[in-house]
Scaffold this motif. Structure first.
Motif, short mmCIF file in Angstrom:
data_model
loop_
_atom_site.label_atom_id
_atom_site.label_comp_id
_atom_site.label_asym_id
_atom_site.label_seq_id
_atom_site.Cartn_x
_atom_site.Cartn_y
_atom_site.Cartn_z
N ARG A 31 0.77 -1.13 -0.01
CA ARG A 31 0.03 -0.06 -0.07
C ARG A 31 0.73 1.25 -0.05
O ARG A 31 0.52 2.02 -0.85
N VAL A 32 1.95 1.27 0.93
CA VAL A 32 3.10 2.31 1.01
C VAL A 32 3.57 2.44 -0.61
O VAL A 32 3.72 3.65 -0.72
N TRP A 33 3.89 1.25 -0.89
CA TRP A 33 4.48 1.46 -2.49
C TRP A 33 3.79 2.12 -3.51
O TRP A 33 4.40 3.21 -3.95
N ARG A 34 2.48 1.88 -3.34
CA ARG A 34 1.50 2.40 -4.52
C ARG A 34 1.43 4.01 -4.26
O ARG A 34 1.42 4.73 -5.09
N ALA A 35 1.62 4.42 -2.90
CA ALA A 35 1.19 5.60 -2.44
C ALA A 35 2.70 6.61 -3.25
O ALA A 35 2.37 7.63 -3.35
N ILE A 36 3.64 5.91 -3.13
CA ILE A 36 5.02 6.54 -3.34
C ILE A 36 5.17 6.49 -4.81
O ILE A 36 6.41 7.18 -5.20
#
Length: 183
Positions: A31-36
Motif C-alpha cells: 500500500r505504501v509502495w503504491r502511494a510513493i
C-alpha cells in the motif's frame, strides 16, 4: 508539531548532505509502495507531478506548479520543470531517483502492523537543509494523511516557517541559509 514531524536528521556522506526521515506507517508495504510510486497518489502529497516510466534508467520529469504571481519558467506554462532518472526500482522495497542533482531514496521495511519508511534526500548545499527538511515534513505528513484517508493539509507558509525554525535551531545557521524556494 506532532512527534513524527521534526524528526529529520542531517548528516554527511561522501561530501554531500543527507537528510533522513524514518516513519512507521500502519499500512502494508504494498500500500505504501503504491502511494510513493503511482502518479495519481503522488499528486495528493508530493511537491511535483512526476512523470516517466517506473524502471531503472528511465528519464523522469518533475513539474512544480507555479506559485501565485510567478511566471512559469517552462515554455509550455507548466511551472518549474526539473529532470531526473530512475536509479533503483525494486518493488515494493526500494525506490531511488535523481531529482536534478539531488537523490531521493525511499526504503520500505515490513514490520508488525505496518511498514517502516526510511526516506533520504542527498544534496550538495548545506544551506538548504532546514528549508528542505521543513518541506519534507509537510510532504510526509501529507503522505500519512493520504494513507489514513484523512484530509491532506494544504501547504501554507506559516506552518512551513514553524517547521523551518525548528530545523534551523537543530541544524544551525549554516543549515538555514535558504529559507524559501526562491533563495
Amino acid at each position: 508539531m506532532n512527534e513524527a514531524e521534526g524528526s529529520g536528521t542531517l548528516g554527511e556522506q561522501g561530501g554531500r548532505q543527507v537528510l533522513r526521515f524514518r516513519r512507521f506507517l500502519g499500512h502494508s508495504r504494498e500500500r505504501v509502495w503504491r502511494a510513493i510510486t503511482s502518479e495519481s497518489e503522488l499528486s495528493a502529497w508530493f511537491p511535483a507531478r512526476m512523470t516517466g516510466d517506473r524502471e531503472v534508467g528511465a528519464a523522469l520529469r518533475f513539474v512544480f506548479p507555479p506559485e501565485p504571481g510567478q511566471t512559469p519558467s517552462d515554455s509550455d506554462d507548466e511551472g518549474l520543470v526539473m529532470t531526473g532518472e530512475m536509479l533503483v526500482y525494486n518493488a515494493p522495497s526500494v525506490l531511488e531517483y535523481r531529482w536534478d542533482a539531488d537523490v531521493l531514496r525511499w526504503e520500505l521495511e515490513e514490520r508488525p502492523g505496518g511498514t517502516l519508511l526510511t526516506f533520504t534526500h542527498t544534496f550538495d548545499d548545506k544551506g538548504r537543509a532546514a528549508r528542505d527538511a521543513a518541506g519534507w515534513d509537510h510532504c510526509l505528513a501529507s503522505l500519512e494523511a493520504l494513507l489514513g484517508r484523512d484530509p491532506v493539509e494544504p501547504f501554507n507558509w506559516e506552518r512551513h516557517d514553524q517547521r523551518f525554525a525548528h530545523y534551523a535551531r537543530r541544524f544551525g545557521p549554516e543549515g538555514a541559509v535558504h529559507r524559501s524556494a526562491e533563495t
